[in-house]
Structures are given as C-alpha cells and as structure tokens.
Design a protein around this motif. Structure first.
Motif, PDB file in Angstrom:
ATOM      1  N   UNK A  36       0.961  -1.000  -0.406  1.00 41.63           N
ATOM      2  CA  UNK A  36       0.108   0.102   0.303  1.00 41.63           C
ATOM      3  C   UNK A  36       0.945   1.419   0.153  1.00 41.63           C
ATOM      4  N   UNK A  37       2.444   1.524   0.436  1.00 44.14           N
ATOM      5  CA  UNK A  37       3.009   2.155   0.504  1.00 44.14           C
ATOM      6  C   UNK A  37       3.296   2.535  -0.825  1.00 44.14           C
ATOM      7  N   UNK A  38       3.362   2.226  -1.892  1.00 43.75           N
ATOM      8  CA  UNK A  38       4.079   2.063  -2.765  1.00 43.75           C
ATOM      9  C   UNK A  38       3.216   3.895  -3.931  1.00 43.75           C
ATOM     10  N   UNK A  39       1.864   2.809  -4.344  1.00 40.82           N
ATOM     11  CA  UNK A  39       0.656   4.053  -4.910  1.00 40.82           C
ATOM     12  C   UNK A  39       0.438   4.719  -4.194  1.00 40.82           C
ATOM     13  N   UNK A  40       0.347   5.034  -2.795  1.00 42.62           N
ATOM     14  CA  UNK A  40       0.100   6.484  -1.975  1.00 42.62           C
ATOM     15  C   UNK A  40       1.428   6.987  -2.157  1.00 42.62           C
ATOM     16  N   UNK A  41       2.891   6.888  -1.731  1.00 48.12           N
ATOM     17  CA  UNK A  41       3.501   7.608  -1.873  1.00 48.12           C
ATOM     18  C   UNK A  41       4.029   8.427  -3.480  1.00 48.12           C
TER      19      UNK A  41
END
Length: 803
Positions: A36-41
């Motif tokens: 989830x960190x990837x698309x959020x960043x």
C-alpha cells in the motif's frame, strides 16, 4: 535519481522485495499493508506537481539508454499524463486497501498477487509518462503480460486460463500492429519523441504512410480499450479476483487505449479519417456494450459490458473532438474541444463510480457466495451500506443527479449536439442518426444500472439459493468503495475545481494549440430547460418503463442467432487456426533431419540466390585475380578427391581420414600462399580434431547402405548443386566487388598494435581473444564428451568379458 523516474520504477523495485516480505511476515501481517505504501507515495508525489502543471511547467527527464539509436528513457508529465497517473496511483491505493480485506492471507498466494499487481502498476505509469514511442511500446506490452498474469491468478480454473489467453492474444495482436505504426511514424518524423513528432505534423500529414500508420496505431488502441469488435476479451477477464477487475477494467488498463488516442490526437487530429474511424467505432461500441449488458445475469459480466459501453462513449468523444486540430484558436476550435474535455471528465467520473461498483459486486460475491442476479434479491436490509454505495454508483452511471455522471452525460449530449450542428467533415448528414443511437444507448445504460442495484437489493430474499448467511461486509472492505462513492458526490458539488486544476491542463495536453484551454467554461448542473435536459428526462422515463416491463421484451435478445456472436466466432476461429496449423506442422515436421536440411538449404537458395538475382548482385570481376599455378591446381584436385571420398565411403574411419586429408591439403595451400603461421595453426587443429573423431567413431557401428527413393536422390542432387552454385556465385561476387577496405589491412600492423611477430597468433590471442577462449572451451567440452563415451564403452566391455 530524479523523483519522477523513482516513481515510475518504485513498483518494479518493490515487486522484487514483496516475496521476501511475504515469506517473513505472512500470515502475521497481510502483505498488502507493505504494498500500500507504493501507490500512496506515488499519488502524493503527483499531487505535489499539480501546481506546476497548472502553471504550464511540464516536467521532462531524459536518461540515455541507447543513444546511437536515439533511444532514451524520456519521462514527461503534462496535464494529460498527470490525469492518468493520478488515476493509476489513487485507484491503485484504494484497490490494494480493498484487497487486504478481500484476499485471504491464509488461502491465497499473496506474493504472486502483489508482484503481478506492482508490475502492472509500474507498466501503466511507464506507459503514460513515456515520451519515447519505443519505450511506450515496451511498457504497453508489459501491461499485456502483467494483466495476463493477473487474470490467470486463479490458474486452476479453466475459465481464468481461457480469459487470460483471450486477453493476451487480442491485446498483443493490437500491440504488434501499433509497433508497426510507431515505426512508420518515426520514419516520417525522423524521431522517436512524441513531442518532436507533434512538431513535425505538417510533414507527416502529407506522407503516404500517414493513413496506414494511423490505422495500425488505432488497432492497438481499440484492442486495449475493448472497442468493437475486439471487446470480447474484457468479459472473459472478469474471472480475475474482484480487486483486479476494479483496477484493470475500470480505471487503468482499458484506459490505455483512450490515452493513446488522446496522446496522438495532436498528430492525427484534424484529419477526416481519424475523426470518422474513432467516432464510428466509439458509437458502435457504446450501443453494443449497453445492449449486451442488459441481458447479463452475472453482476461482473454486466459491469464488464457496461465498461465496454462507457469506453465507447469516451472514445466517440475523442473522435468528435479531434476536429479541433483542424481549426486555429477560436470559437470553432472550442466547439470540438468541449468534446475532448467531456471525454476527460467522463474518464475521471467513470473511474470513480465504476471502481466503486466493482468493489460492491466483489462484496456481494464475498458475502453471498454468488454473483448470479437470479439468486440474489432482498439484500437491502442485510447490507444497507453496500446498497447505498451501489445506488450512488449505479445512478451516476445512469447519468442521474446529484452524481458526477449526470454532469458528464449532459456534456456528452451537448458535445454531440454542437458538433453535429457545426457539420465538420459532413457529420451533419448523419448527425441525427448518431444522436438517436447515443440516446438509445443511454436508455439501455439506464436500464442495466437499475437492474444492477434494484434486482440485487430489492425484491424477495432467497437464502435457500445462497451458500452463506448474508451480512454486511467488514468496515475495512467498505472503506475503498466509500471513498470512491464520496468522490462521485463531491465532484458533482465541486466540478469546477477539478476543471481548473486537472481537466483544463489535460485538455491542453491533448490539444496543445489551445494554450489557454476553453475560456469562460463553467460546469453546473442546471442550464435551464434545454435539449440536453429533455434527452435526459426521456432517457429516465423510457428507461424506467422498459425496466418495469423487462420480462416482456427481453426475449427479443434470443432472436439473434447465438452461432454468430463475437465470442463464438472467436472460438471457432481459434479452433480452426489450431487444426490448420497442426495439419501444416505435421506436413513439414517429419522427424527426419534430411527433410529439415532440405527446407533450410532450399530457403538459402531462394533467399540468397534470389536476392542476388533481383538486385543485380551477380557480377564478377576477375581481372585483378592472380593466375593459378600448377601447385595450386594439384592441391585443388586433392581437395576434390578428399571431398568425394568423404561422400561415397561406407566406413566412418575412412571418412575421418578423408576429413583429415582435406584439412592437411588446405594447410599446404596456405604454405603455397606464403602463410606458414596459418598453415601451422591449421595442422595443429586438424591433428587434434582428427584424433577426437577417430576415438569417437571407432566405437560406433559401421555405416550401412540405405536405399532411398529416386525422388529423394533427385531432390538431394538439385539442392546440393543449388547450394554449391549459390555459395560460389556469392563468393565470386563478393571477391569481385569490394565495397569496403579489406579488414586484413588492419591486421597487417599486428606488430605495432599487439607487439606480435606472428600475425595468426596476434589475431587468435589479442584481437579475437574472447572468441578463441570460447572455441577452446567448446573443444574441451567435446573432448571430455568423447573421453566419457570411450570410458563408458570400455567399462561395459570389461564387464561383459568378466561375465
């Protein structure tokens, strides 16, 4: 590394890490929390560049890749690519959050799921941010491969494998056609840069390759965006898990073709061919998708065909709006530009309401165990939140207020009315017909939207037909559709903020000559009692009537013969192609090496000899050749005798001796030509290879005479003579036509270049050191193989003698 490049490659980097995270933390922590960190960043980064893009400060980053071929990794963010990037990252984050609660960490191979998902996300980001058309194509095909893996995630199911195969075959076919179009385009513009191709538009339009390249590029766009008749792959892809369907088929992959058409509108826009092809295909897809969606009983199939219909709507708007490139800045250009703006607006709206609907359908399937409308009903009291979300999404898709779909649907009607009244490219001739078709499609859109929400949640509850006790989904699974449904309402209330900061810059990305966008445009829900409103009221009234009487007229669908549906035609074509290819393959794959050599040699004669003949390459110049001495003639005679001995002997040992003799005679020829170093090298090599051959062949049985058909002997003679003549002609032609300086002149300076007095040693050791090393390695492996065979054979003989 530049931030933009990091954002593009972050999903690929994380895809490498995911298996390790899965192994370490699963099942204690769901792998999705890390992903989830990837698309959020990425989404936060893209939000940070919105002010820059709004101020027309586009971002460009170039990294050399293959500079000699003008292939550089050039990433470019303008208004258009920013819209797609925000959708890819934003919807991606919500889909991953949804999948954390949807995908079981105990039953599912989550490492595979998230690796495939990240590969797809990275490929889509690379696609929309690429300025180089070859790099764009690489990412384009990577989306096809990664989507194939995602659709076939539940590969144990036959339907999943079938759907994945169908999507791959169709989209890769379109991708290859698109590549051919890109190559033509680069030849016309003499560049791979999309921005530079825009600037060469006037030269491209007058080129004979203009229309062929256009058609090939549109094939790629139509196959990827499921336009008629290539739309059959999308319903089959619904066998993927629901998070994948929500991501690939509502917000990202199917929008890649939309992006391609929008991106190349500055190149091909303004031409009648581009205008009509896209508009007609878009309207056809719109009506086909809406009519087919109405008769579906599977909720995901209904959404699949509704997606096809909505994609057709967006594509038709891009076709209409492309005529803006025909005009300079002014009111006429803005009439058509409004259609492009509407396409962008509906693109965003569709991602919100369709993403929410896919997630709600996934919740229904997850909590009831079925997606069959005939088994559902009466869920409103059991799943009130899901009902509310479905109501918002369905009403927005139907084009009803107070939801964002109403605004873009009204603008859709307005665009068609204005363009048909303008009459560019003769559209006024069939404008009324197009308006009737899109209005009918809107009526059926209303009907399937009502079926989706009311057939599922109202009526009688049928628990006996369900495998589970129905209850509302956990809050974690509801968060993502709630966010998307909230955006549906928020965009309706505040559309002009989206217009100012997102849509107008995206419009300029599609129509660069409209540097200020459409001036004075203001989106509002109420425009008074106008034609568009009357069309919407008519849609609602007739749609409600047809929905209420659905059972009475739905049997009309069965009048169409099932044998000629697109899916059956595809299946029959696939079966026919497989059977035909098997017959052809069985004809030439005989299992005989002799036949394969005939194919290869015949192809060599036709291709090489035919090319030399057609291009007038058969020309000899022997005026500068040295005379043949008596010694050379004798050695040549010896070579011929040795060759004949090899061909006609019945003994392998005799054949080996003939090969050795042939090599030694060639060595003598080198001596005559005053090349003692080369002769010495040849003698050493021939001695070693002859010894190896003798050791190997000594343990093989004697050759046996085999009778062959006269036809085979004749073919062998023809092929042999043809190859010999072809090689001789090529050798003589090459010797008599020196186009370049001989490379041997370079090696004459071996002493100065390598400090070697022996030119052969210098070539073998210094100039071709790596080649020589590999040749020695091959020779050593062959020697070890011969030694092993001999050793095993001797040991077997010893055991036999002992017995």
């Amino acid at each position: 590394m530049n931030w933009l490049l990091l954002m593009i490659f972050l999903p690929f980097i994380f895809a490498i890490i995911v298996p390790a995270l899965y192994k370490i933390f699963n099942p204690r922590i769901h792998t999705g929390w890390f992903v989830l960190v990837v698309p959020t960043v990425i989404f936060i980064y893209l939000l940070s560049v919105v002010p820059s893009i709004y101020n027309m400060e586009n971002i460009l980053v170039t990294v050399p890749w293959i500079p000699s071929y003008d292939l550089n990794f050039t990433a470019y963010i303008d208004g258009l690519s920013l819209v797609f990037g925000l959708l890819i990252a934003g919807i991606g984050a919500l889909v991953i959050l949804y999948s954390i609660y949807y995908m079981s960490k105990l039953k599912e191979a989550l490492h595979n799921f998230y690796v495939y998902l990240l590969l797809f996300m990275g490929a889509m980001l690379g696609l929309v941010f690429s300025d180089n058309i070859i790099i764009l194509y690489v990412f384009w095909e990577l989306t096809s491969i990664s989507s194939f893996l995602l659709i076939a995630y539940w590969y144990q199911r036959k339907a999943s494998r079938y759907g994945a195969q169908k999507s791959l075959l169709i989209t890769v076919f379109g991708g290859l056609a698109m590549l051919a179009g890109f190559i033509m385009l680069s030849m016309m513009a003499d560049t791979y840069s999309i921005r530079e191709i825009w600037q060469s538009r006037m030269e491209i339009v007058s080129n004979p390759l203009f229309v062929p390249s256009m058609i090939l590029i549109l094939l790629g766009a139509f196959t990827k965006s499921a336009q008629f008749p290539f739309s059959i792959w999308l319903p089959g892809a619904m066998e993927a898990p629901t998070p994948i369907s929500a991501y690939l088929h509502s917000a990202t992959m199917v929008k890649a073709g939309i992006y391609l058409v929008a991106r190349f509108t500055p190149v091909f826009g303004g031409s009648m061919e581009w205008f009509w092809i896209i508009t007609i295909i878009g309207v056809t897809t719109l009506i086909y998708g809406s009519l087919t969606a109405v008769k579906q009983v599977d909720l995901k199939a209904l959404l699949a065909y509704s997606t096809i219909s909505q994609l057709g709507l967006i594509m038709s708007l891009l076709g209409l709006g492309s005529a803006a490139m025909y005009f300079e800045v002014g009111s006429e250009a803005e009439v058509f530009a409004l259609a492009i703006l509407t396409a962008i607006f509906h693109l965003i709206n569709h991602s919100t309401f369709k993403g929410s609907l896919f997630m709600v359908v996934g919740i229904i399937d997850h909590e009831t165990g079925t997606r069959d409308i005939r088994k559902l009903g009466g869920l409103i009291s059991l799943m009130p939140i899901s009902f509310t979300l479905a109501l918002i999404g369905s009403f927005s898709m139907a084009g009803l207020p107070p939801f964002n779909g109403f605004l873009s649907k009204e603008m859709f009607f307005t665009s068609f009315l204005k363009v048909t009244q303008h009459g560019q490219f003769g559209i006024s001739n069939i404008g009324t017909l197009l308006l009737i078709i899109i209005w009918i499609a809107s009526v059926f859109t209303f009907i399937y939207s009502m079926i989706l929400v009311f057939k599922t949640f109202l009526g009688k509850h049928q628990p006996e037909k369900l495998d589970k006790v129905v209850h509302e989904a956990p809050i974690g699974m509801l968060i993502s559709p709630i966010v998307l449904a909230s955006l549906v309402v928020i965009i309706f209330i505040f559309p002009n903020e989206l217009l100012t900061y997102i849509m107008q810059p995206a419009l300029i990305g599609v129509l660069p000559h409209l540097e200020g966008g459409i001036e004075g445009l203001y989106i509002k829900a109420w425009h008074g009692w106008n034609t568009e409103l009357y069309m919407t009221i008519g849609v609602a009234v007739l749609g409600t009537l047809l929905y209420k009487t659905y059972k009475k007229w739905s049997r009309l669908f069965y009048l169409y013969p099932n044998a000629i549906t697109l899916n059956n035609i595809y299946n029959a074509s696939l079966v026919k192609a497989e059977s035909t290819s098997k017959k052809i393959t069985d004809r030439y794959m005989t299992g005989l090496i002799r036949d394969y050599l005939v194919y290869i040699m015949f192809a060599f004669i036709v291709l090489v000899g035919g090319t030399a003949w057609l291009l007038n390459g058969i020309s000899f110049d022997m005026s500068n050749d040295a005379p043949i001495s008596i010694y050379e003639g004798v050695l040549l005679f010896g070579i011929i005798i040795s060759t004949l001995l090899i061909l006609f002997t019945n003994s392998r040992l005799t054949a080996v001796i003939g090969v050795g003799a042939l090599g030694y005679i060639v060595s003598l020829l080198f001596v005559v030509f005053r090349a003692p170093d080369l002769a010495l090298t040849q003698l050493v090599v021939e001695t070693v290879t002859a010894a190896l051959f003798l050791l190997c062949f000594y343990h093989l049985p004697e050759l046996r005479k085999q009778k062959s058909k006269v036809r085979h002997n004749t073919t062998n003679w023809i092929i042999s003579i043809g190859v010999g003549v072809t090689v001789t002609i090529v050798a003589l032609a090459a010797n008599g036509n020196r186009l370049f300086e001989p490379i041997s002149n370079y090696f004459e300076n071996a002493y100065e270049l390598a400090g070697a007095k022996n030119i052969v040693n210098a070539i073998l050791v210094d100039f071709r050191g790596v080649d020589t090393l590999l040749e020695i390695l091959v020779l050593c492996i062959a020697g070890l193989g011969v030694y092993t065979l001999v050793k095993l054979n001797l040991e077997r003989r010893d055991r036999d003698e002992t017995k």
